[in-house]
Structures are given as structure tokens and as C-alpha cells.
Scaffold this motif. Structure first.
Motif, short mmCIF file in Angstrom:
data_model
loop_
_atom_site.label_atom_id
_atom_site.label_comp_id
_atom_site.label_asym_id
_atom_site.label_seq_id
_atom_site.Cartn_x
_atom_site.Cartn_y
_atom_site.Cartn_z
N LEU A 215 82.95 -40.64 -70.50
CA LEU A 215 82.55 -41.13 -71.82
C LEU A 215 83.62 -42.03 -72.39
O LEU A 215 83.36 -43.12 -72.89
N GLU A 216 84.84 -41.54 -72.28
CA GLU A 216 85.96 -42.27 -72.86
C GLU A 216 86.07 -43.66 -72.24
O GLU A 216 86.26 -44.65 -72.94
N GLN A 217 85.95 -43.69 -70.91
CA GLN A 217 86.06 -44.98 -70.24
C GLN A 217 84.95 -45.94 -70.67
O GLN A 217 85.10 -47.15 -70.60
N ALA A 218 83.84 -45.37 -71.12
CA ALA A 218 82.74 -46.22 -71.56
C ALA A 218 82.83 -46.49 -73.05
O ALA A 218 81.96 -47.16 -73.63
N GLY A 219 83.86 -45.93 -73.66
CA GLY A 219 84.01 -46.13 -75.10
C GLY A 219 82.98 -45.38 -75.92
O GLY A 219 82.67 -45.75 -77.05
N ILE A 220 82.45 -44.30 -75.34
CA ILE A 220 81.47 -43.50 -76.08
C ILE A 220 82.20 -42.32 -76.70
O ILE A 220 82.86 -41.56 -76.00
N PRO A 221 82.10 -42.16 -78.01
CA PRO A 221 82.80 -41.05 -78.64
C PRO A 221 82.22 -39.70 -78.22
O PRO A 221 81.02 -39.57 -77.98
N ARG A 222 83.10 -38.76 -78.11
CA ARG A 222 82.69 -37.40 -77.72
C ARG A 222 81.87 -36.78 -78.82
O ARG A 222 82.22 -36.89 -80.00
N ASP A 223 80.80 -36.16 -78.43
CA ASP A 223 79.95 -35.49 -79.41
C ASP A 223 79.73 -34.06 -78.95
O ASP A 223 78.96 -33.79 -78.03
N ASP A 224 80.40 -33.14 -79.59
CA ASP A 224 80.36 -31.76 -79.11
C ASP A 224 78.98 -31.12 -79.20
O ASP A 224 78.71 -30.13 -78.53
N ARG A 225 78.14 -31.72 -80.00
CA ARG A 225 76.78 -31.16 -80.09
C ARG A 225 76.03 -31.38 -78.79
O ARG A 225 75.02 -30.73 -78.52
N LEU A 226 76.53 -32.32 -77.99
CA LEU A 226 75.86 -32.61 -76.72
C LEU A 226 76.41 -31.76 -75.57
O LEU A 226 75.97 -31.88 -74.43
N ILE A 227 77.40 -30.96 -75.89
CA ILE A 227 77.98 -30.11 -74.84
C ILE A 227 77.53 -28.68 -75.05
O ILE A 227 77.88 -28.04 -76.04
N THR A 228 76.72 -28.21 -74.13
CA THR A 228 76.20 -26.84 -74.25
C THR A 228 76.62 -26.05 -73.03
O THR A 228 77.15 -26.60 -72.08
N ALA A 229 76.36 -24.77 -73.08
CA ALA A 229 76.72 -23.95 -71.92
C ALA A 229 75.66 -22.89 -71.69
O ALA A 229 75.03 -22.41 -72.62
N GLY A 230 75.46 -22.59 -70.43
CA GLY A 230 74.49 -21.56 -70.09
C GLY A 230 74.83 -20.97 -68.73
O GLY A 230 75.77 -21.42 -68.07
N VAL A 231 74.08 -19.96 -68.34
CA VAL A 231 74.27 -19.36 -67.03
C VAL A 231 74.11 -20.46 -65.98
O VAL A 231 73.21 -21.29 -66.10
N SER A 232 74.95 -20.48 -64.97
CA SER A 232 74.89 -21.57 -64.00
C SER A 232 73.81 -21.38 -62.95
O SER A 232 74.02 -21.58 -61.77
N GLU A 233 72.63 -20.98 -63.42
CA GLU A 233 71.46 -20.87 -62.55
C GLU A 233 70.32 -21.65 -63.19
O GLU A 233 70.46 -22.14 -64.31
N ALA A 234 69.21 -21.71 -62.49
CA ALA A 234 68.08 -22.45 -63.02
C ALA A 234 67.74 -21.99 -64.45
O ALA A 234 67.49 -22.81 -65.34
N GLY A 235 67.79 -20.70 -64.66
CA GLY A 235 67.47 -20.16 -65.98
C GLY A 235 68.33 -20.74 -67.08
O GLY A 235 67.85 -21.12 -68.15
N GLY A 236 69.62 -20.82 -66.80
CA GLY A 236 70.54 -21.37 -67.79
C GLY A 236 70.26 -22.84 -68.07
O GLY A 236 70.30 -23.29 -69.22
N GLY A 237 69.96 -23.57 -67.02
CA GLY A 237 69.65 -24.98 -67.19
C GLY A 237 68.38 -25.17 -68.00
O GLY A 237 68.28 -26.09 -68.82
#
Lengths: 352, 352
Positions: A215-237
Motif C-alpha cells: 500500500l505504502e509503495q502505491a501511496g495508498i494510506p493505511r485504513d485499519d477498517r480494511l484489515i480484519t481477522a478470522g480463523v484461517s480456514e474457509a469459514g473465517g474467510g
DNA sequence: CTGAAAGCGCTTACAG
DNA sequence: CTGAAAGCGCTTACAG
């Protein structure tokens, strides 16, 4: 040739010597092409043809005992054979070993077996007089290398030596992730979500770091609302993408921590009536063999250099062995191997 | 202990003998617990503790040279490490080997490498004096076993010996398929399609045979209109299922040749607006790690006994080695290992 | 150009 | 109950 019992009488170097009318010394020199040894062409030919006719097979055990080099590499895996794709680490190591005329001996330790079991496994390999040991783990956490590994040249795959003394190789997850983001950016995406894994493994760090760097290299500001987390299985995705894609200002692309999560993201998009990649682009990580190519549309993702790490480990080990220096280890910097982006069909130009 | 150079001076059996004030004979007897050898308890304790204190590690190469048993098993794989799940064959073999205090040496031959390369690989293993060789292939076609394998006990995984003399182990695909059909029948299905693979491998035979046997056992007449064939990838499953599910008298269940085809079937059902499993039940074969559990709904399928075949091979080999009979091979019947049905969520009761 | 002999680190009859 | 010695099948200084 077999006698009537089907028993093949083992023919040894002295049988060859006797049949060729020379000494075992000469046979050894000829067959091994010992340098600085001049043997008449005639003798050499005779020895070779006699050896062939007799079906002579050298005993590498005996050779190893004498030369103090077994020409075997031990591969100690940690639960790795269970992991998909791990076979490619073994394959890479094996093929590189074959190229050096080495043989690979493998032992698998269970993750939950504990340090003692791991040390016993290392010892078993050392009893075999392996010339070096590769210690391969699933996640690249820091490990305290079993101290038996100090008795012999060793390298690490997918792990860091806590003491920082054993050479290690790791996938360059951060660069792979950054490349993936760059691909998305090039396709016109700016609202790129990262569906991270909620479990704590070092790989998470690398991928997140790469995402942010991209993102940084593209000059796109970080937006924490776009960073989520879930179980690393299909269900989480699925869960995480459902929420992401249901927003009014929904992301135009989702970067999933791994391919399995991407499968869940596919389902979320489908349920919301969004077409992939026209309405939303989705990318994964791992290039898990049957998934990435089988989903529809085929998944653009990043491949892990399993084969390359296996080959690197053997190549590095042979160098360490040959240098035979007392201080095997110079650099404490882990080697990072590139994770290539695998372009398929799940990314489209963004026209918003 | 390491000296200042970090070099660990190798301690041998004679060092232990000297330090314990006994002969190497005694050390050997004590450490190996040689039967019919009475050594005083005091001596034994002393030997053992001295060995431990000195960090004595027996040299198995030397032992092997003397006993003519390397305690190594060679695993010759044919393109197998590339195949998903193949790691489990290696794992099964490795763990069974560990149980017998054996070490596994592996070499992978490429499918297209030809017979000569394969023979060279077998020879490399034999030079290592392996006590036996496992030859594992991807598809269970008949192979002509490299003749070097006759020099040593051998077993086959996933292949049949054309000469019918080398013991072999195979997945019982037919029974697995029949069990899967039985499961479907029990759920009330009678119009069960079989989306076969169009490529010709022996596994196809087995699964088709099992499908037909399953129908027969349920008293359901064979209907060739329900047997289709396509590429054994997601695409083939999609095409074939689309056609199948678009019929007026569409099947209530589709048995796909493998999990990848099942993924395609899922997509076909979705596109036709059919819910799985409510409107149509879908089952696969292979239990491919990341697919079967990650699709939605999770796929009911049949697992291949990879781990078990690996373990069987080593167990059988050790028996052959121990019997040390001149004629190793009795039975020419291949051993069939069960393929267990893995019930997940893609089958529902049929109420039509 | 070629060979006799020592030795790698063990195990195992055999003798005492 | 314990040990001296041969030998597994090679390689490698060393001598000629």
C-alpha cells in the motif's frame, strides 16, 4: 548371477581384483577415478569391464566407514509431512541430493512430541553418520535447535535459530504479499482489504507487513477498517468477507491470508450476488495445489518456494560440509526465497 | 565435550571400554543387551554410565558393515512426492520404520525418466545396502519392477507386479465406492449418477466397479444414462454435472470420480439454483485435504489409505527381511486396504 | 604404473 | 563372567 537358489553371491572389490588380475588398490583407483593416479588405459578398461560383467556394486557403507563421509543427508521434519505441499520440500531436497550423489534419510518428529523426542531423532540420524542435517518446520517460529545438531553441519528450513548461528531459509512472504498488492494496484484497486488470520504465526506478520508495504509503495494510506481477522480456514474467510463486502464502501479487492480463506471469500461474494472478479477481486496466498486451480474462477495467489527451500538446504549443506571449516557458520542472516505471484483469473480491472 | 575449536572428538566403543576398564566386547554386549551373555550388574551399570558421560554415539555404519544389515529401508517413489497426499505414504512408512528402529532413505524418480533412471535409483539404494526397498507409484498400473529389486526384498505400493511375484498393496477403491453408494442408498437415493473420469487409470476401473456393485447390492438396476465421463478436474465435473442436473429426471445424487470433479459439480448445482444437499447430494473420492473440508457444504467423500499403505509396506518388508528365506514371496495376491467413507455434509435424505 | 598393508568402528565366534 | 582377535568391504598413505 543368481545360483539355483536365487541367491546372488555378493561380489566385492576383491572379487573384481582377482578376476581382473590386479590389486584392490588398482580397482579402487580405477572405479573412483582417483586423481593423480596413473593407470594404464588397458588396465582401466579391463577393470571396468570385469566390474560390469561381475555386476559389482560398491558397498557405500564400507566406503563411508573408511572415508568418514556417509554421503547421506538427514532431513528432520517437524510434522511437515502432514502439511499439504510439504512433499515439495522433501522433493527439492531429494533432487538436489541426487545431483550431489547424496542420499536423503528422513525422520519425522511430531509437533507435540517435545524436545526430547526431537533430540532422539537427531541422534538417530547422527548414528547413521549423516554428513549434515536439515531441520524443517511448518511455521517459521524461532526454535531452539536440538543441541545434537551442533555435532554436525545443519541448516534450518522455515525456522529461525534462537541462537542465530544455524543458517536458515524462509519464504519471503512480505515481498510476495507486496507484489500481490502491486498487482491489485496496477489493476486499478485502491480499496484493498486484508483478511488476516487470527492465529499467531510468524507468517501472519510477514504477509501483513507485505500488505502494508504494498500500500505504502502505491501511496495508498493505511485504513485499519480494511484489515480484519478470522480463523484461517474457509469459514473465517467467509465470515470476514461477508462483513467486508456488505459495507456501502466495500473494498474492490480482498487479499486473503491464505487460499482456504479465499474459498470462504468466494462463497461470501456469491451469496451477496457479487461476481468474481467483475464485482470484487479476490486473491489468496499459498497456491495450495488442488484449491487454487480448482475454484471458479481460478484463484490468483502467491506460491511458497517449498521445492526451492529444500534444494537450497541441501546445496548449502554440501557447501558447509565441504568447507569443513571448524566454524561452519558465518552469516546469521536468514536467506529469503521469493514467493512468486501466480496469476489466474480472480483479479479484474477496477473501474470504480 | 567440545574442545576450544568447537570440534567434538568422536568417542568410539574403545574409548568407552578404556574408561570403564573393560573390553570392547563387554561394552558391545552391555549396550546391545546381547542375549545369552551374562555380565555382572555392576559392570553393566558402569559401562552404561561411562557411555552416557562420554556421550558415546554408536556408529551404525560400522555396525551395519559387520552385521550385514544396514537397518535402512529404501523408498523409491515415482513422481509421488508431487502428488497431494503422497506425503502421507512417506509419513506412514517413516513412522513404521522408526518403530522398528529402521531409517528410511528416499529417492524420487520422475515418471518420464524412464526405466534406466529408475534402475539407477534402485542401484543407488542398493549401494547403500538397504535391507529392503519399497517401490511406490502414483497410479496402480502394472509395472515391470526394475530387476535390481530382485536383489533385495521389495514391496510395491499402488502398483502391481507384472510378473506377480512382488507383494503389493493397493487401496480397495471398489469397496470404498460401494460403501459410498450404500450410504447414498440408505439416505433414500436411487437415481445416483456416476461422473467418471475420462482418463484411463486403473483407479477408474475400481471406482466404477464399486459404484456398480453398490447399485447391485441395493437392487437398483444399472442405468447407463447416469454414467458420464469428463476430465478429472473441476472443469470436467462442472460440465458433466451441468448436463446431468439439467435433465427432467435428474439424479438425486452425483458420485464424482474425485473431489476436484465434485468441486465442479458444486458449481453446476449452484448455477442451476440447486441447493446441496437439499436438492442434490454430491459425493467425491480421495478426501483431498484442503478441498473436501473447505468447500461448502463440506464434502462427503472416501479417503485413500496412504498412511496405512506406507506403514504396511515397511511392516511387510521387515517380515520378509527377518524370514530371510530364499524365496521371499509366497502370495501373489495384492493386499487391499480399506478406503473409509468420510461423512461430512453434502448428502441429505432424499424424499422424492 | 602397481600393490601390500593398515585401519575406519563395530560384532561375534571362541577361548579361558 | 570377561577378553583377544578376526573380519565386514572399502580407501589411502606409502613403498617399490
Amino acid at each position: 548371477m543368481p545360483d539355483e537358489d536365487g541367491v546372488v553371491p555378493k561380489v566385492g572389490i576383491r572379487d573384481v581384483a582377482r578376476a581382473a588380475g590386479v590389486s584392490v588398490t588398482t580397482v579402487s583407483h580405477v572405479l573412483n577415478e582417483t586423481p593423480h593416479t596413473r593407470t594404464s588405459e588397458a588396465t582401466r578398461d579391463r577393470v571396468r569391464s570385469v566390474a560390469r560383467d561381475l555386476g559389482y556394486t560398491p558397498n557405500r557403507l564400507a566406503r563411508g566407514l573408511r572415508t568418514r563421509a556417509s554421503d547421506m543427508i538427514g532431513l528432520l521434519t517437524e510434522e511437515i509431512a502432514t502439511t499439504p505441499h510439504a512433499g515439495r520440500i522433501i522433493l527439492g531436497a531429494q533432487e538436489e541430493a541426487s545431483r550431489h550423489n547424496l542420499t536423503l534419510a528422513i525422520i519425522n518428529s511430531h509437533l507435540d512430541a517435545g524436545a526430547d523426542a526431537r533430540r532422539a531423532d537427531a541422534r538417530a540420524l547422527i548414528e547413521r553418520q549423516v554428513d549434515g542435517i536439515i531441520y524443517a518446520t511448518v511455521f517459521h517460529h524461532e526454535v531452539s535447535v536440538p543441541r545434537e545438531l551442533r555435532a554436525v553441519p545443519a541448516v534450518l528450513i522455515g525456522a529461525l535459530d534462537r541462537q542465530g548461528v544455524v543458517p536458515a531459509v524462509l519464504p519471503d512472504e512480505a515481498s510476495g504479499a507486496a507484489d500481490l498488492v502491486a498487482l491489485l494496484v496496477d489493476a486499478g484497486h485502491r480499496r484493498i482489504a486484508f483478511a488476516d488470520s487470527s492465529i499467531e504465526v510468524p507468517a501472519t506478520q510477514g504477509r501483513l507487513v507485505g500488505y502494508l508495504r504494498g500500500l505504502e509503495q502505491a501511496g495508498i494510506p493505511r485504513d485499519d477498517r480494511l484489515i480484519t481477522a478470522g480463523v484461517s480456514e474457509a469459514g473465517g474467510g467467509y465470515t470476514t468477507s461477508l462483513e467486508l463486502l456488505d459495507r456501502v464502501d466495500r473494498p474492490t479487492a480482498i487479499f486473503c491470508y491464505n487460499d482456504r480463506m479465499a474459498m470462504g471469500a468466494y462463497r461470501a461474494a456469491q451469496e451477496l450476488g457479487l461476481r468474481i472478479p467483475d464485482d470484487v477481486s479476490i486473491v489468496g496466498f499459498d497456491d495450495q495445489a488442488p484449491i487454487a486451480a480448482s475454484v471458479h474462477p481460478a484463484l490468483t495467489t502467491v506460491a511458497l518456494p517449498h521445492y526451492e527451500m529444500g534444494a537450497w538446504a541441501v546445496a548449502t549443506l554440501t557447501r558447509l560440509i565441504q568447507s569443513s571449516s571448524t566454524s561452519w557458520y558465518r552469516s546469521t542472516h536468514p536467506t529469503l526465497l521469493p514467493c512468486p505471484v501466480v496469476i489466474r483469473e480472480s483479479v479484474a480491472q477496477n473501474n470504480q
